[in-house]
Design a protein around this motif. Structure first.
Motif, short mmCIF file in Angstrom:
data_model
loop_
_atom_site.label_atom_id
_atom_site.label_comp_id
_atom_site.label_asym_id
_atom_site.label_seq_id
_atom_site.Cartn_x
_atom_site.Cartn_y
_atom_site.Cartn_z
N GLU A 1 -18.79 -46.17 19.66
CA GLU A 1 -17.25 -45.67 19.55
C GLU A 1 -16.20 -46.97 19.28
N VAL B 1 -15.67 -46.61 15.28
CA VAL B 1 -15.21 -45.48 14.80
C VAL B 1 -13.85 -45.21 14.86
N ALA C 1 -13.06 -38.68 13.21
CA ALA C 1 -14.06 -37.93 13.09
C ALA C 1 -13.72 -36.78 12.45
N ARG D 1 -8.40 -40.92 15.26
CA ARG D 1 -8.33 -40.97 16.71
C ARG D 1 -7.09 -41.40 17.23
N VAL E 1 -14.32 -40.31 20.85
CA VAL E 1 -14.80 -39.76 19.35
C VAL E 1 -14.73 -38.12 19.39
N ASN F 1 -11.66 -36.58 19.94
CA ASN F 1 -10.88 -36.70 18.73
C ASN F 1 -11.42 -35.70 17.88
N GLN G 1 -17.14 -40.93 12.04
CA GLN G 1 -18.15 -40.07 12.53
C GLN G 1 -18.20 -38.66 12.07
#
Length: 261
Positions: A118, A121, A124, A153, A159, A162, A204
């Protein structure tokens, strides 16, 4: 320019495999593979997996035989090596992707069933399908393009949270976090201005499916997207095949039968 191949010694799917690389150019590598009828789905981000029965053809076409150390060294020295976690599959490296704010980055695309750490990232995206396999797309006027729902995010949200929030804001559909299946990621280099110095360089990508046929898409009032549609796979390609992340969508929804991780 040199093409290198190691002997077929790597077992997978009941066969032995070789690794075919270029010491200079991915374009050269793709052209060589295409000339031999080696399918693009055999590409692993920085090399092609070649089954043992094609090894002689590859050598006869001009590839030099090397041990695996020579193959890996050639990739490292050329800058073409795509670092990845064990079990991830490199899909493509896309050079000089431009963004609406005027910045650009090189982007590596991977398939993976394992979520990324995480702290790395910053955003997403969700490939969202219905029970018939159609895809939910949203249109972003800022980017002037169609795409899968997703975004950055906010604050300290996870994530998965998000991803759930972005899908709800952009389509009105509610997903449970456990329903999100990690399927890949996009890794950006150099680090962009969105997180200066933070080390957040990964977007992601998840898959998710709703249990109905083309439920109505009702984004939140004020959402930045301006159009929202369910489309077939063919229509998905017509709208998005020119975008840098499209090879990842193809890899997720058309898994390779040639090659190995």
């Amino acid at each position: 320019m040199t093409l290198l191949v190691d002997p077929p010694r790597w077992p997978a799917y009941g066969r032995l495999w070789s690794h075919l690389v270029s010491d200079t150019s991915l374009e050269e590598l793709h052209a060589f593979a295409a000339g031999l009828g080696i399918p693009r789905r055999g590409f692993e981000g920085d090399h092609y997996d070649v089954p043992e029965e094609r090894f002689a053809d590859v050598v006869a076409a001009g590839a030099q035989v090397s041990d695996i150390r020579g193959v890996v060294d050639a990739l490292r020295h050329s800058g073409l090596r795509m670092a990845k976690r064990k079990g991830d599959r490199g899909v493509a490296r896309v050079r000089g992707v431009g963004f609406p704010d005027g910045t650009s980055a090189d982007v590596d695309l991977f398939t993976s069933a394992r979520p990324y750490a995480e702290p790395r990232v910053f955003a997403a995206m969700v490939f969202l399908t219905d029970v018939a396999g159609d895809h939910a797309l949203v249109y972003s006027p800022r980017r002037a393009e169609w795409g899968a729902p997703g975004g950055w995010r906010e604050g300290s949200e996870s994530v998965r949270r998000n991803a759930v929030r972005e899908v709800h804001e952009e389509t009105g559909l509610s997903l449970d976090e456990p329903s999100l299946l990690a399927c890949g990621y996009e890794r950006f280099a150099p680090l962009g201005p969105w997180r200066p110095g933070s080390g957040s360089d990964v977007l992601q990508v998840f898959r998710a499916e709703v249990t109905r046929r083309r439920p109505r898409l009702r984004p939140h009032p004020g959402d930045a997207t301006t159009a929202h549609e369910w489309v077939s796979w063919e229509e998905f390609g017509e709208r998005c095949a020119h975008l840098f992340w499209w090879p990842l969508a193809e890899a997720v929804f058309d898994p390779p039968t040639w090659g190995h991780a």
